[in-house]
Design a protein around this motif. Structure first.
Motif, PDB file in Angstrom:
ATOM      1  N   ASP A  85      52.480 -54.272  40.448  1.00  0.00           N
ATOM      2  CA  ASP A  85      52.107 -55.501  40.228  1.00  0.00           C
ATOM      3  C   ASP A  85      52.181 -56.052  39.158  1.00  0.00           C
ATOM      4  O   ASP A  85      51.472 -55.556  38.051  1.00  0.00           O
ATOM      5  N   ALA A  87      51.456 -58.699  37.669  1.00  0.00           N
ATOM      6  CA  ALA A  87      50.170 -59.753  37.199  1.00  0.00           C
ATOM      7  C   ALA A  87      49.009 -58.587  36.857  1.00  0.00           C
ATOM      8  O   ALA A  87      48.308 -58.836  35.734  1.00  0.00           O
ATOM      9  N   ARG A  88      49.181 -57.460  37.445  1.00  0.00           N
ATOM     10  CA  ARG A  88      48.167 -56.422  37.198  1.00  0.00           C
ATOM     11  C   ARG A  88      48.323 -55.937  35.608  1.00  0.00           C
ATOM     12  O   ARG A  88      47.729 -55.304  34.912  1.00  0.00           O
ATOM     13  N   CYS A  90      49.498 -57.642  33.367  1.00  0.00           N
ATOM     14  CA  CYS A  90      48.852 -58.545  32.337  1.00  0.00           C
ATOM     15  C   CYS A  90      47.548 -58.450  31.968  1.00  0.00           C
ATOM     16  O   CYS A  90      46.950 -58.133  30.934  1.00  0.00           O
ATOM     17  N   HIS A 103      51.026 -63.644  30.604  1.00  0.00           N
ATOM     18  CA  HIS A 103      51.290 -64.091  31.797  1.00  0.00           C
ATOM     19  C   HIS A 103      52.583 -63.732  32.825  1.00  0.00           C
ATOM     20  O   HIS A 103      53.704 -63.799  32.194  1.00  0.00           O
ATOM     21  N   ALA A 104      52.125 -63.564  34.008  1.00  0.00           N
ATOM     22  CA  ALA A 104      53.596 -62.963  34.779  1.00  0.00           C
ATOM     23  C   ALA A 104      54.316 -64.059  35.481  1.00  0.00           C
ATOM     24  O   ALA A 104      53.407 -65.130  36.070  1.00  0.00           O
ATOM     25  N   GLN A 292      43.899 -66.913  30.307  1.00  0.00           N
ATOM     26  CA  GLN A 292      44.912 -66.657  31.199  1.00  0.00           C
ATOM     27  C   GLN A 292      44.418 -67.381  32.538  1.00  0.00           C
ATOM     28  O   GLN A 292      45.466 -67.902  33.271  1.00  0.00           O
ATOM     29  N   LEU A 296      46.483 -69.943  35.531  1.00  0.00           N
ATOM     30  CA  LEU A 296      46.628 -69.468  37.048  1.00  0.00           C
ATOM     31  C   LEU A 296      46.061 -70.760  38.106  1.00  0.00           C
ATOM     32  O   LEU A 296      46.385 -70.644  38.969  1.00  0.00           O
TER      33      LEU A 296
END
Length: 297
Positions: A85, A87-88, A90, A103-104, A292, A296
């Motif tokens: 993933d 996002a993980r 990050c 940031h993904a 972060q 989101l």
């Protein structure tokens, strides 16, 4: 020729995080990684790191490479789910002290991570060095994972960066064997930047490989560029492990758990990894996590 120390620091902060584009074929497979685990059985069993962990590094005329091998007390399913993933990733990459932002995003060619690396820990995020690199899952099988971060070039004349994380299940999937590998190429400018760092701020810093003993029998550790790559390898391995450890905490406590976990893990190696006291690090990382989350929402 004199290189400004700030540029040198920027290059060094970035050099552990950038990775280059690799062909979308797996670097290894489950059988090869299991074979490597068997080859390293004695080193892992007798590891000086307080766990089943082994670090290796290599220097070539125009390239450096570092590898961390570790047995994780986390199921293969947990490791695979986390490292697939973006996002993980990050959540993992924000843990080292000089990462100011991650940031993904969905870029034109697929998932990417927008990262900013500071020259110093308290540098404002808008002044930090900006890196965008691709995330690729090239193998996500029941018995083998391979995830990559990649970029074609880096600062100060560096190029062809590669970070590859691969894993296989152990003990019926209850544990995992992980390899974190990264390397980068460089020309004359990159070589000069590293030498300037090693002659100034990095002059007294060492890595983890023991190259000898002094008259009192105390270990003497590798220094120079291999020492630098080993320190960075350890920081990012510890970030992965701290993130995985935090998943067992209640959801509202996971951020604090991984921040505390990474700091405590680095404090086991003060000679190589100590940078700042706990209150400074904790306050900084909580603020960066809040930044972060604001992006989101």
């Amino acid at each position: 020729m004199t290189i400004h120390r700030a540029f040198v620091a920027t290059w060094l902060a970035a050099f552990a995080l950038v990775a280059c584009v690799l062909p979308d074929t797996a670097a290894a497979d489950a059988g090869e990684l299991h074979a490597r685990h068997l080859q390293l059985r004695e080193q892992l069993r007798n590891s000086p790191f307080g766990g089943a962990l082994h670090i290796d590094s290599a220097e070539q005329p125009d390239r450096l490479q570092g590898d961390v091998y570790a047995v994780l007390d986390h199921s293969f399913a947990t490791v695979s789910q986390a490292l697939k993933d973006p996002a993980r990733w990050c959540d993992i990459l924000i843990l080292p002290f000089n990462t100011k932002y991650c940031h993904a995003v969905q870029a034109a060619n697929g998932p990417a991570l927008q990262v900013r690396i500071g020259r110093k820990y308290n540098q404002p995020v808008e002044q930090a060095f900006r890196i965008e690199f691709a995330h690729r899952n090239v193998a996500a099988q029941p018995d083998y994972l391979e995830s990559r971060l990649s970029a074609q070039s880096g600062p100060m004349g560096t190029r062809d960066y590669r970070i590859v994380v691969s894993a296989v299940p152990l003990d019926g999937g209850k544990r995992s064997f992980l390899q974190l590998s990264y390397s980068y190429g460089f020309g004359s400018l990159g070589r000069m930047a590293m030498q300037a760092y090693l002659n100034t701020a990095g002059a007294d810093k060492v890595g983890f490989t023991i190259v000898g003993r002094d008259g009192n029998g105390q270990p003497q550790f590798i220094n120079g560029v291999r020492g630098a790559i080993e320190r960075n390898a350890m920081r990012y391995y510890l970030a992965i492990d701290a993130y995985l450890d935090s998943l067992s905490a209640p959801p509202d406590q996971q951020v604090q758990a991984r921040i505390r976990g990474w700091f405590d893990a680095t404090e086991r190696f003060p000679l190589q990894l100590r940078e700042m006291p706990w209150p400074t690090y904790a306050s900084m990382k909580l603020q960066e996590h809040e930044r972060q989350q604001a992006l989101l929402n």
